[in-house]
Scaffold this motif. Sequence first.
Motif, PDB file in Angstrom:
ATOM      1  N   VAL A  64       0.859  -1.222   0.063  1.00  0.00           N
ATOM      2  CA  VAL A  64      -0.050  -0.103   0.047  1.00  0.00           C
ATOM      3  C   VAL A  64       0.819   1.363  -0.136  1.00  0.00           C
ATOM      4  CG1 VAL A  64      -2.075  -1.040   1.176  1.00  0.00           C
ATOM      5  CG2 VAL A  64      -0.170   0.007   2.555  1.00  0.00           C
ATOM      6  N   THR A  65       0.236   2.443  -0.512  1.00  0.00           N
ATOM      7  CA  THR A  65       1.320   3.700  -0.607  1.00  0.00           C
ATOM      8  C   THR A  65       0.671   4.565   0.279  1.00  0.00           C
ATOM      9  OG1 THR A  65      -0.390   4.575  -2.228  1.00  0.00           O
ATOM     10  CG2 THR A  65       1.383   3.123  -3.223  1.00  0.00           C
ATOM     11  N   VAL A  66       1.341   5.621   0.637  1.00  0.00           N
ATOM     12  CA  VAL A  66       1.147   6.785   1.468  1.00  0.00           C
ATOM     13  C   VAL A  66      -0.466   7.442   0.972  1.00  0.00           C
ATOM     14  CG1 VAL A  66       1.435   9.169   1.973  1.00  0.00           C
ATOM     15  CG2 VAL A  66       3.339   7.444   1.949  1.00  0.00           C
ATOM     16  N   GLU A  67      -0.731   7.428  -0.447  1.00  0.00           N
ATOM     17  CA  GLU A  67      -1.797   7.979  -0.849  1.00  0.00           C
ATOM     18  C   GLU A  67      -2.949   6.930  -0.372  1.00  0.00           C
ATOM     19  OE1 GLU A  67       0.783   7.682  -2.749  1.00  0.00           O
ATOM     20  OE2 GLU A  67       1.463   9.753  -2.600  1.00  0.00           O
ATOM     21  N   ASP A  68      -2.658   5.749  -0.667  1.00  0.00           N
ATOM     22  CA  ASP A  68      -3.725   4.841  -0.245  1.00  0.00           C
ATOM     23  C   ASP A  68      -4.223   5.045   1.327  1.00  0.00           C
ATOM     24  OD1 ASP A  68      -3.760   3.608  -2.522  1.00  0.00           O
ATOM     25  OD2 ASP A  68      -2.274   2.290  -2.022  1.00  0.00           O
ATOM     26  N   ALA A  69      -3.247   5.004   2.142  1.00  0.00           N
ATOM     27  CA  ALA A  69      -3.283   5.157   3.845  1.00  0.00           C
ATOM     28  C   ALA A  69      -3.979   6.380   4.114  1.00  0.00           C
ATOM     29  CB  ALA A  69      -1.906   5.173   4.370  1.00  0.00           C
ATOM     30  N   LEU A  70      -3.943   7.482   3.289  1.00  0.00           N
ATOM     31  CA  LEU A  70      -4.174   8.920   3.587  1.00  0.00           C
ATOM     32  C   LEU A  70      -6.055   8.890   3.322  1.00  0.00           C
ATOM     33  CD1 LEU A  70      -1.352  11.358   3.095  1.00  0.00           C
ATOM     34  CD2 LEU A  70      -2.266  10.475   5.337  1.00  0.00           C
ATOM     35  N   ARG A  71      -6.654   7.991   2.697  1.00  0.00           N
ATOM     36  CA  ARG A  71      -8.015   8.141   2.384  1.00  0.00           C
ATOM     37  C   ARG A  71      -8.720   7.412   3.161  1.00  0.00           C
ATOM     38  NH1 ARG A  71      -5.973   5.611  -2.659  1.00  0.00           N
ATOM     39  NH2 ARG A  71      -5.403   7.141  -4.138  1.00  0.00           N
ATOM     40  N   HIS A  72      -8.910   7.983   4.313  1.00  0.00           N
ATOM     41  CA  HIS A  72      -9.851   7.596   5.602  1.00  0.00           C
ATOM     42  C   HIS A  72     -11.385   7.658   5.046  1.00  0.00           C
ATOM     43  CE1 HIS A  72     -12.004   6.890   9.283  1.00  0.00           C
ATOM     44  NE2 HIS A  72     -10.681   6.727   9.960  1.00  0.00           N
ATOM     45  N   PRO A  73     -12.179   6.493   5.343  1.00  0.00           N
ATOM     46  CA  PRO A  73     -13.325   6.615   4.688  1.00  0.00           C
ATOM     47  C   PRO A  73     -14.631   7.227   5.341  1.00  0.00           C
ATOM     48  CG  PRO A  73     -12.735   4.700   6.246  1.00  0.00           C
ATOM     49  CD  PRO A  73     -11.509   5.191   6.007  1.00  0.00           C
ATOM     50  N   ASN A  74     -14.193   7.842   6.716  1.00  0.00           N
ATOM     51  CA  ASN A  74     -15.350   8.510   7.326  1.00  0.00           C
ATOM     52  C   ASN A  74     -14.736   9.868   7.951  1.00  0.00           C
ATOM     53  OD1 ASN A  74     -16.326   6.020   7.043  1.00  0.00           O
ATOM     54  ND2 ASN A  74     -16.395   5.413   9.326  1.00  0.00           N
ATOM     55  N   TRP A  75     -13.625   9.934   8.295  1.00  0.00           N
ATOM     56  CA  TRP A  75     -13.190  11.225   9.091  1.00  0.00           C
ATOM     57  C   TRP A  75     -12.166  12.135   8.248  1.00  0.00           C
ATOM     58  CZ3 TRP A  75     -15.522  12.397  13.455  1.00  0.00           C
ATOM     59  CH2 TRP A  75     -16.194  11.418  14.308  1.00  0.00           C
ATOM     60  N   SER A  76     -12.217  13.459   8.453  1.00  0.00           N
ATOM     61  CA  SER A  76     -11.214  14.175   7.595  1.00  0.00           C
ATOM     62  C   SER A  76     -10.461  14.625   8.738  1.00  0.00           C
ATOM     63  CB  SER A  76     -12.078  15.471   7.172  1.00  0.00           C
ATOM     64  OG  SER A  76     -10.995  16.445   6.846  1.00  0.00           O
ATOM     65  N   MET A  77      -8.920  14.233   8.682  1.00  0.00           N
ATOM     66  CA  MET A  77      -8.010  14.301   9.819  1.00  0.00           C
ATOM     67  C   MET A  77      -6.802  14.600   9.157  1.00  0.00           C
ATOM     68  SD  MET A  77      -9.119  11.250  12.314  1.00  0.00           S
ATOM     69  CE  MET A  77      -8.723   9.978  11.066  1.00  0.00           C
ATOM     70  N   GLY A  78      -5.893  14.967   9.944  1.00  0.00           N
ATOM     71  CA  GLY A  78      -4.445  15.190   9.551  1.00  0.00           C
ATOM     72  C   GLY A  78      -3.709  13.996   9.222  1.00  0.00           C
ATOM     73  N   ALA A  79      -2.566  14.040   8.582  1.00  0.00           N
ATOM     74  CA  ALA A  79      -1.880  12.920   7.834  1.00  0.00           C
ATOM     75  C   ALA A  79      -1.582  11.929   8.940  1.00  0.00           C
ATOM     76  CB  ALA A  79      -0.706  13.378   7.377  1.00  0.00           C
ATOM     77  N   LYS A  80      -1.075  12.400  10.269  1.00  0.00           N
ATOM     78  CA  LYS A  80      -0.377  11.695  11.011  1.00  0.00           C
ATOM     79  C   LYS A  80      -1.358  10.674  11.807  1.00  0.00           C
ATOM     80  CE  LYS A  80       1.580  10.279  15.143  1.00  0.00           C
ATOM     81  NZ  LYS A  80       0.970   9.608  16.524  1.00  0.00           N
TER      82      LYS A  80
END
Length: 379
Positions: free
Chosen positions: A188-204
């Motif tokens: 998996v990539t960073v871009e994949d990981a940053l797509r949270h399905p429910n919440w809008s949050m910071g990267a970390k």
Amino acid sequence: MKKISILGSTGSIGTQTLDVVAMHPESFEIEGLAAGSNIALLLEQVRRFKPRRVSVATKELAAEIRASLPSGIEVFSGNEGLVEIAAGGDAEMVVTAVMGSVGLQSTLAAIEAGRHIGLANKETLVTAGHLVKALAVRKGVKLLPVDSEHSAIFQCMNGENREDVASITITASGGSFRDYTRDQLKNVTVEDALRHPNWSMGAKITIDSATMVNKGLEVIEAHWLFGLSYEQINVLLHPESIIHSYVEFRDCSIIAQLGTPDMRVPIQYALTYPERWESPAQRLSLAEVGRLTFREMDYERYPALRLAIDCGKAGGTATTAFNAANEIAVARFLRGEIPFLRIEEIISEVLQRHINSGSPDLEQIEFTDRTVRELASSL
């Protein structure tokens, strides 16, 4: 008007806190804002909310923004600047929304100064819960949770006898990869990981949700916030993120807090407690949601969650080591230096080498944090 200072004003929680303040301009006044390096957004916030004090990441950035600020605004920088915004001025409440253990010193300073805390920086309690709680009790300061899960538990316990609580259950969405197998996580990539399905949050925090580290930190935080044993704290997968958490009492009754996934609700409740005001959030329609689903937590699938809970039970500097190792590992993943699954491995390797110290003072905690970061960076 309640005077508020915000640590981390340009981050996800900080900007949403200012959304709430903007909705109630007759009730809140911004005393201070601390940001990192997002100067453009900070200047926009200063123009709109007119704080008396601001802080940025470095002395160079402080020198850069002085010319752009209205006269009379005090400018600070670095960790000392965070402490100044937290403990100086006239704020009644400090919202701690900075990411990571960098928030510990400023939170302790705010408590020492008698400020009530809107706690969004869970790492403060993870790394030094015993120190923070003891100081808050001594100073008569409220620790009001801003995390949606802890706010839910806090609301469910309102008016209840703590001795009647049998257990609490913290719900987890499962993050970006909740339907992935361990094998599928290898590439998996960073871009994949940053797509949270429910919440809008910071990267970390979004990465922490994907590894379930975030839920582990929340378990440790709940232990300190509510004075519960780890055996009383459960975690349940709930993909819809509608039930934010719930409390079971000894008579087998369960009280849950529900709502649409909108961080402005728990933020506002912390700012207005014990009152409830009109909110910008969308109202929940259970008929439209249709159904809610739940799954038992799989600790083999999410080994970092088990590591976090084990560190919580061990106490001492174990939780500091866990948090510091994770912060470094996540930063390395975001920079593309390591694959996703290496985050968990680095945490595990650090903990295997860590010699735990019980009931540490602040100096021991800071030493552990510093040395673990060096180790996690070198692995």
